[in-house]
Design a protein around this motif. Sequence first.
Motif, PDB file in Angstrom:
ATOM      1  N   LYS A 227      57.766 101.112  45.915  1.00  0.00           N
ATOM      2  CA  LYS A 227      56.976 101.230  47.142  1.00  0.00           C
ATOM      3  C   LYS A 227      57.291 100.086  48.107  1.00  0.00           C
ATOM      4  CE  LYS A 227      54.691 104.959  46.058  1.00  0.00           C
ATOM      5  NZ  LYS A 227      54.955 106.241  46.773  1.00  0.00           N
ATOM      6  N   ILE A 228      57.444  98.875  47.582  1.00  0.00           N
ATOM      7  CA  ILE A 228      57.814  97.739  48.441  1.00  0.00           C
ATOM      8  C   ILE A 228      59.195  97.983  49.036  1.00  0.00           C
ATOM      9  CG2 ILE A 228      58.340  95.273  48.498  1.00  0.00           C
ATOM     10  CD1 ILE A 228      56.286  94.911  46.240  1.00  0.00           C
ATOM     11  N   SER A 229      60.129  98.412  48.201  1.00  0.00           N
ATOM     12  CA  SER A 229      61.497  98.681  48.639  1.00  0.00           C
ATOM     13  C   SER A 229      61.524  99.741  49.728  1.00  0.00           C
ATOM     14  CB  SER A 229      62.334  99.129  47.442  1.00  0.00           C
ATOM     15  OG  SER A 229      63.586  99.646  47.855  1.00  0.00           O
ATOM     16  N   SER A 230      60.778 100.811  49.517  1.00  0.00           N
ATOM     17  CA  SER A 230      60.783 101.912  50.481  1.00  0.00           C
ATOM     18  C   SER A 230      60.192 101.491  51.816  1.00  0.00           C
ATOM     19  CB  SER A 230      59.989 103.091  49.902  1.00  0.00           C
ATOM     20  OG  SER A 230      59.842 104.122  50.848  1.00  0.00           O
ATOM     21  N   HIS A 231      59.074 100.774  51.785  1.00  0.00           N
ATOM     22  CA  HIS A 231      58.415 100.406  53.028  1.00  0.00           C
ATOM     23  C   HIS A 231      59.237  99.386  53.820  1.00  0.00           C
ATOM     24  CE1 HIS A 231      55.316  99.791  55.964  1.00  0.00           C
ATOM     25  NE2 HIS A 231      55.277  98.506  55.699  1.00  0.00           N
ATOM     26  N   LEU A 232      59.832  98.426  53.128  1.00  0.00           N
ATOM     27  CA  LEU A 232      60.607  97.397  53.822  1.00  0.00           C
ATOM     28  C   LEU A 232      62.040  97.843  54.100  1.00  0.00           C
ATOM     29  CD1 LEU A 232      59.509  94.108  52.002  1.00  0.00           C
ATOM     30  CD2 LEU A 232      58.608  95.100  54.105  1.00  0.00           C
TER      31      LEU A 232
END
Length: 298
Positions: free
Chosen positions: A238-243
Amino acid sequence: MNFLIAGGTGLVGQALINQLVKDNHTVYCLTRNYSKQNDTPNIHYIPWLNNELPAYPFPSIDIVVNLAGYSLNSGRWTKQRKQVILSSRLQTTTELLAIINRLPTMPSLLLNASAVGIYGTSESMCFNESSPLGDDFLANTVKDWEACAHNAKNYSIRTVFCRFGLVLSNKGGALPKLVLPYRYFLGGRLGTGNQWVSWIHIEDVVEGLLYIANHPTIEGPVNFTSPHPVKMSELGRKISSHLKRPNWFTVPDCLLKIVLGEMSILITKGQHVRPTVLLENGYTFKHTEIGEVIKNLY
């Protein structure tokens, strides 16, 4: 209402105080870093832990909140640091109870910080407030902490043990440290990725505390976690996708143990914890999905 808060300069304490001031409550904050210049009409800072109880003329206090204790993330858990982690919690809680004993009237509620680490770790079990307790260093520390705070019952004070999960905020705590490697294209899985992360948004921490204050039938242990824990691997995605950053790298358990020692349990192990008491008492979480939380905070 009048609130007496110990540990009010930390992440949860600052968020809680900001909300209390917005709601026109008055806060008396016990702090080691005392400066009268920081006082406002709604916030009064009071020095403590200087070998004597504060000689402050407290008014009637409605609610006491204990958030004080040496940080678990302060470095490797050496024998000496373990002792400091435990003794700091017992010392502050014992002194806070002594201050309560001197108040002109008894408060109606003690909200005492605690942690989901009390349950121990597991990849397969689901824990709620009635679950058996663990037997590692963190679990035993939290058990001793809660036992000390339980002495508030001697004053007929409703006592709640607020068992916090991973508190997510962009102003401090663990999340900025988890996000940082992704900003430099170095993000990836920590440990196996199968460990559960029982998280909670900082807004739900504050709202949950105030909800308990307004619901006098709630007492004893209360889990402060989202109804939807996630695996560490899912949090990373989720962090990877959002950033819009890659999620390539892996830091294995063995390396984390070498670097962090026993403290690596905070990252490599976890537990699936349900906030059963809050849900059964009608609390509605503002943030329940980890993807929405990452977008909200970043």
